[in-house]
Design a protein around this motif. Structure first.
Motif, short mmCIF file in Angstrom:
data_model
loop_
_atom_site.label_atom_id
_atom_site.label_comp_id
_atom_site.label_asym_id
_atom_site.label_seq_id
_atom_site.Cartn_x
_atom_site.Cartn_y
_atom_site.Cartn_z
N MET A 1 0.59 -1.21 -0.08
CA MET A 1 -0.02 0.02 0.11
C MET A 1 0.77 1.23 -0.08
SD MET A 1 -3.06 0.81 2.60
CE MET A 1 -4.49 1.23 1.87
N LYS A 2 0.57 2.06 -0.80
CA LYS A 2 1.32 3.43 -0.93
C LYS A 2 1.26 4.31 -0.05
CE LYS A 2 2.53 6.90 -4.05
NZ LYS A 2 2.54 7.36 -5.46
N LYS A 3 2.17 4.93 0.78
CA LYS A 3 1.83 6.14 1.83
C LYS A 3 1.75 7.33 1.04
CE LYS A 3 4.34 8.00 5.65
NZ LYS A 3 5.37 8.04 6.46
N ARG A 4 0.89 7.78 1.54
CA ARG A 4 0.24 9.32 1.23
C ARG A 4 1.50 10.45 1.34
NH1 ARG A 4 -5.50 11.17 3.08
NH2 ARG A 4 -4.91 12.77 1.90
N ASN A 5 1.48 11.23 0.51
CA ASN A 5 2.49 12.32 0.77
C ASN A 5 2.01 13.41 1.82
OD1 ASN A 5 4.39 11.13 -0.93
ND2 ASN A 5 3.56 11.99 -2.69
N GLN A 6 2.93 13.82 2.56
CA GLN A 6 2.39 15.22 3.12
C GLN A 6 3.34 16.24 2.67
OE1 GLN A 6 0.41 15.12 6.15
NE2 GLN A 6 -0.36 12.95 5.61
N TYR A 7 2.62 17.39 2.46
CA TYR A 7 3.32 18.50 1.91
C TYR A 7 3.00 19.72 3.02
CZ TYR A 7 3.15 16.16 -2.35
OH TYR A 7 3.19 15.10 -3.51
N SER A 8 4.30 20.53 3.19
CA SER A 8 4.21 21.52 3.89
C SER A 8 3.33 22.61 3.14
CB SER A 8 5.64 22.11 4.21
OG SER A 8 6.22 22.92 2.83
N ALA A 9 2.97 23.52 4.17
CA ALA A 9 1.94 24.66 3.98
C ALA A 9 2.81 25.61 3.03
CB ALA A 9 1.52 25.55 5.10
N GLU A 10 4.07 25.90 3.26
CA GLU A 10 4.81 26.58 2.47
C GLU A 10 4.88 26.24 0.94
OE1 GLU A 10 6.13 25.34 5.47
OE2 GLU A 10 5.79 27.08 6.35
N PHE A 11 5.15 24.79 0.75
CA PHE A 11 5.11 24.15 -0.68
C PHE A 11 3.91 24.58 -1.29
CE2 PHE A 11 4.39 20.50 -3.45
CZ PHE A 11 5.50 20.50 -4.32
N LYS A 12 2.86 24.05 -0.56
CA LYS A 12 1.30 23.99 -1.23
C LYS A 12 1.24 25.66 -1.74
CE LYS A 12 -0.85 20.64 1.74
NZ LYS A 12 -1.97 20.46 2.46
N SER A 13 1.51 26.67 -0.75
CA SER A 13 1.35 27.86 -1.11
C SER A 13 2.29 28.27 -2.36
CB SER A 13 1.58 28.93 -0.07
OG SER A 13 2.81 28.88 0.57
N LYS A 14 3.51 27.92 -2.49
CA LYS A 14 4.39 28.23 -3.48
C LYS A 14 3.85 27.61 -4.75
CE LYS A 14 8.35 26.06 -5.19
NZ LYS A 14 9.24 25.31 -5.04
N VAL A 15 3.10 26.55 -4.80
CA VAL A 15 2.56 25.94 -6.05
C VAL A 15 1.45 26.52 -6.62
CG1 VAL A 15 1.31 23.64 -6.73
CG2 VAL A 15 3.31 23.47 -5.37
N VAL A 16 0.62 26.72 -5.47
CA VAL A 16 -0.95 27.48 -5.79
C VAL A 16 -0.46 28.93 -6.58
CG1 VAL A 16 -2.55 28.87 -4.76
CG2 VAL A 16 -2.03 26.56 -3.91
N LEU A 17 0.50 29.61 -5.92
CA LEU A 17 0.83 31.02 -6.51
C LEU A 17 1.38 30.70 -7.84
CD1 LEU A 17 2.72 33.00 -3.26
CD2 LEU A 17 0.48 33.06 -4.38
N GLU A 18 2.12 29.97 -8.13
CA GLU A 18 2.31 29.48 -9.39
C GLU A 18 1.26 29.22 -10.51
OE1 GLU A 18 5.42 26.27 -10.72
OE2 GLU A 18 6.18 26.52 -8.30
N VAL A 19 0.25 28.78 -10.04
CA VAL A 19 -0.95 28.47 -10.38
C VAL A 19 -1.51 29.75 -10.77
CG1 VAL A 19 -3.34 27.40 -10.68
CG2 VAL A 19 -1.49 26.19 -10.01
N LEU A 20 -1.77 30.50 -10.04
CA LEU A 20 -2.35 31.85 -10.17
C LEU A 20 -1.48 33.09 -10.94
CD1 LEU A 20 -3.31 32.38 -6.16
CD2 LEU A 20 -4.95 32.07 -8.17
N GLN A 21 -0.14 32.60 -11.10
CA GLN A 21 0.56 33.66 -11.89
C GLN A 21 0.15 33.33 -13.42
OE1 GLN A 21 4.51 32.85 -10.78
NE2 GLN A 21 4.44 34.32 -8.98
N GLU A 22 -0.38 32.14 -13.68
CA GLU A 22 -0.71 31.70 -14.93
C GLU A 22 0.26 31.51 -16.08
OE1 GLU A 22 -4.24 34.02 -16.12
OE2 GLU A 22 -5.47 33.05 -14.35
N ALA A 23 1.53 31.40 -15.48
CA ALA A 23 2.53 31.55 -16.62
C ALA A 23 2.58 29.76 -17.12
CB ALA A 23 4.03 31.60 -15.83
N SER A 24 2.11 29.01 -16.63
CA SER A 24 1.99 27.79 -17.11
C SER A 24 0.49 27.21 -16.66
CB SER A 24 3.16 26.85 -16.70
OG SER A 24 4.11 27.35 -15.88
#
Length: 107
Positions: free
Chosen positions: A1-24
């Motif tokens: 059984m595969k273990k779920r990944n735990q992402y930090s709040a900083e990582f999540k916010s960085k990824v979301v800000l990338e999405v909001l910039q709409e560069a990709s």
């Protein structure tokens, strides 16, 4: 059984800000970080829902809960101090009235 990944709040916010910039696109960002695009979309929705809380005046609900817990701890510490004082006073008075070896006689 595969273990779920735990992402930090900083990582999540960085990824979301990338999405909001709409560069990709979300799919490109997901491939870049090795995350499912659906997960990133959920993070974005949660981020957008809670964005208004950043600008709210006064303490947040988490801060209120922490303050209540700290007050409860302080109240319990005061009670422990009072009870300790009373026990010490009773021991002292027992020794004065009954004698220094009162504990041996009553146990």
């Amino acid at each position: 059984m595969k273990k779920r990944n735990q992402y930090s709040a900083e990582f999540k916010s960085k990824v979301v800000l990338e999405v909001l910039q709409e560069a990709s696109t979300v799919n490109e960002i997901a491939a870049k970080h090795g995350i499912n695009p659906v997960v990133i979309s959920r993070w974005k929705c949660e981020f957008m829902e809670r964005a208004a809380e950043v600008f709210k005046k006064g303490p947040s609900t988490a801060e209120k809960e922490l303050e209540e817990k700290n007050e409860r701890v302080a109240q319990l510490e005061r009670k422990i101090g009072q009870l300790t004082y009373e026990v010490d006073w009773l021991k002292k008075k027992s020794e004065e009235i009954i004698g220094p070896d009162w504990e041996k006689r009553f146990r």
